[in-house]
Scaffold this active site. Structure first.
Site, PDB file in Angstrom:
ATOM      1  N   GLU A  15      26.344  32.980 101.149  1.00 22.96           N
ATOM      2  CA  GLU A  15      26.940  32.728 102.507  1.00 22.96           C
ATOM      3  C   GLU A  15      28.085  32.381 102.483  1.00 22.96           C
ATOM      4  O   GLU A  15      28.543  31.462 103.234  1.00 22.96           O
ATOM      5  CB  GLU A  15      25.540  32.071 103.268  1.00 22.96           C
ATOM      6  N   SER A 185      21.396  33.694 107.726  1.00 23.17           N
ATOM      7  CA  SER A 185      21.976  35.240 107.695  1.00 23.17           C
ATOM      8  C   SER A 185      21.748  36.436 107.590  1.00 23.17           C
ATOM      9  O   SER A 185      22.341  37.763 107.566  1.00 23.17           O
ATOM     10  CB  SER A 185      24.052  35.258 107.083  1.00 23.17           C
ATOM     11  N   ASP A 295      13.890  29.282 116.351  1.00 20.52           N
ATOM     12  CA  ASP A 295      14.090  30.730 116.655  1.00 20.52           C
ATOM     13  C   ASP A 295      12.475  31.415 116.763  1.00 20.52           C
ATOM     14  O   ASP A 295      11.838  31.500 116.388  1.00 20.52           O
ATOM     15  CB  ASP A 295      14.741  32.085 115.871  1.00 20.52           C
ATOM     16  N   ASN A 310      16.298  27.099 111.796  1.00 24.24           N
ATOM     17  CA  ASN A 310      17.106  27.013 110.723  1.00 24.24           C
ATOM     18  C   ASN A 310      18.520  25.700 110.952  1.00 24.24           C
ATOM     19  O   ASN A 310      19.030  25.001 112.002  1.00 24.24           O
ATOM     20  CB  ASN A 310      18.860  28.163 111.030  1.00 24.24           C
ATOM     21  N   SER A 319      28.708  31.465 116.975  1.00 20.79           N
ATOM     22  CA  SER A 319      27.262  30.760 117.148  1.00 20.79           C
ATOM     23  C   SER A 319      26.779  30.592 118.407  1.00 20.79           C
ATOM     24  O   SER A 319      27.580  29.818 119.334  1.00 20.79           O
ATOM     25  CB  SER A 319      27.269  30.185 116.175  1.00 20.79           C
TER      26      SER A 319
END
Length: 358
Positions: A15, A185, A295, A310, A319
């Site tokens: 990432e 991601s 989430d 996250n 974002s």
């Protein structure tokens, strides 16, 4: 005097590019009248170095990449620690490292040893939230509803592939998702509808990690909530990306120009409040401090499933985390960064009251 702000970005992680994008946006938004900024670039090999001095107008991902003086991690880290980070005066560290070797508690442990305030979660919460398998165990203990899952280590797969395949098909079924346990991601994730795809997805996940998670698919909406704070965290209004992808993968997240944010998400008021409350519950169950994005999946029957937490959500212009706060209470991007820095300093000050001798 201005507070010295050390911004860590890049990192020994797949990432790496996401971290660079985050760093460009964050560095361009910091109030230089309050903070003296020191960017610290970490290469893909884990070497630490500093780029040339840049103005905020000159910031690009390419300009933030630097060449290390030493090609040994210990010497390169030592140079930064004994040089720019050893200067006197008030200081705080802002880690913008996504994925392993930065978001997983490793850098946080180093910063704890240095006894400096740093933005974001501590060692335990960072490690728990990045490891999807461990996070799911924590959620189960907290009684938070999630989809059926199966965790597996590479050694188990190597020892008896057929047993794992049968176990996944019997307990999870198709369609399912195979994910590296400690990556974000949507990198290395596969949607599988049959055994051939499942085998390919397992190989893909194990190319990024030594542990993976297999999850049953939940058909429905993906709802996100931003959480911030230490002892008394608060949650934003929920949001969602509007898209037509069956699988919201890396390319969908970062390259699809048609993506639109719906903030606040169109939900009944009681469900909105329930999601915000549950996000804080999950945040606290992991021992999170500073920030996290929680989430959820919401299926067609109105059932809510917590997908993942996250602990270092993206801070690019695309974002959700910063935009959710702006839509919730008007907090601007630069104000959000200052709030997070304030939480870091407050937590550090509280820790200084701990006794280490009788």
């Amino acid at each position: 005097m201005r507070t010295k702000l050390y911004v860590l970005y890049g990192g020994k992680s797949v990432e790496h590019e996401i971290s660079l994008k985050t760093a460009v946006t964050v560095l361009g938004s910091i109030d230089e009248s309050r903070f003296e900024i020191y960017p610290v670039y970490i290469t893909r090999e884990g070497l630490w170095c500093t780029p040339e001095q840049l103005t905020q107008k000159e910031l690009t991902a390419e300009h933030l990449i630097a060449e290390p003086k030493f090609h040994d991690p210990a010497r390169s880290i030592g140079e930064i620690l004994s040089g720019v980070m050893a200067m006197s005066g008030a200081k705080v560290v802002l880690p913008l490292l996504h994925g392993p070797n930065g978001e997983d508690g490793t850098v946080q442990g180093l910063l704890e040893l240095l006894n400096v305030p740093y933005v974001g979660n501590g060692v335990l919460a960072s490690a728990l939230t990045l490891d999807k398998a461990m996070s799911k165990h924590v959620l189960a203990q907290a009684g938070i509803h999630q989809t059926e899952y199966l965790a597996c280590r590479y050694e188990e797969w190597r020892t008896d592939e057929n047993m794992l395949l049968l176990k996944a098909e019997e307990s999870i079924g198709y369609p399912c998702y195979v994910k590296p346990a400690s990556l974000g991601s949507s990198i290395g994730i596969s949607r599988c509808t049959n055994r051939v795809e499942l085998i390919a997805g397992i190989h893909e996940a194990f190319s990024y990690d030594q542990k993976l998670v297999i999850e049953r698919e939940v058909i429905g909406r993906e709802i996100q909530v931003a959480v911030m704070g230490n002892g008394k965290p608060v949650a934003s209004l929920p949001g969602e990306f509007i898209h037509d992808h069956i699988f919201f993968n890396y390319e969908s997240k970062y390259m699809d120009k048609r993506l639109t944010m719906s903030i606040p998400a169109e939900l009944p008021e009681d469900l909105t409040q329930g999601i915000r409350t549950l996000a804080i519950q999950a945040y606290q169950a992991h021992g999170c401090e500073g920030l996290a994005r929680v989430d959820f999946f919401l299926d067609g029957e109105g059932r809510l499933y917590l997908n993942e937490i996250n602990a270092l959500p993206g801070f690019t212009n695309f974002s959700m985390y910063p935009v959710m706060w702006e839509r919730t209470d008007g907090t601007s991007y630069s104000e959000l960064i200052e709030h997070l820095i304030g939480h870091a300093i407050s937590r550090h000050e509280d820790k200084q009251t701990i006794q280490y001798k009788k």
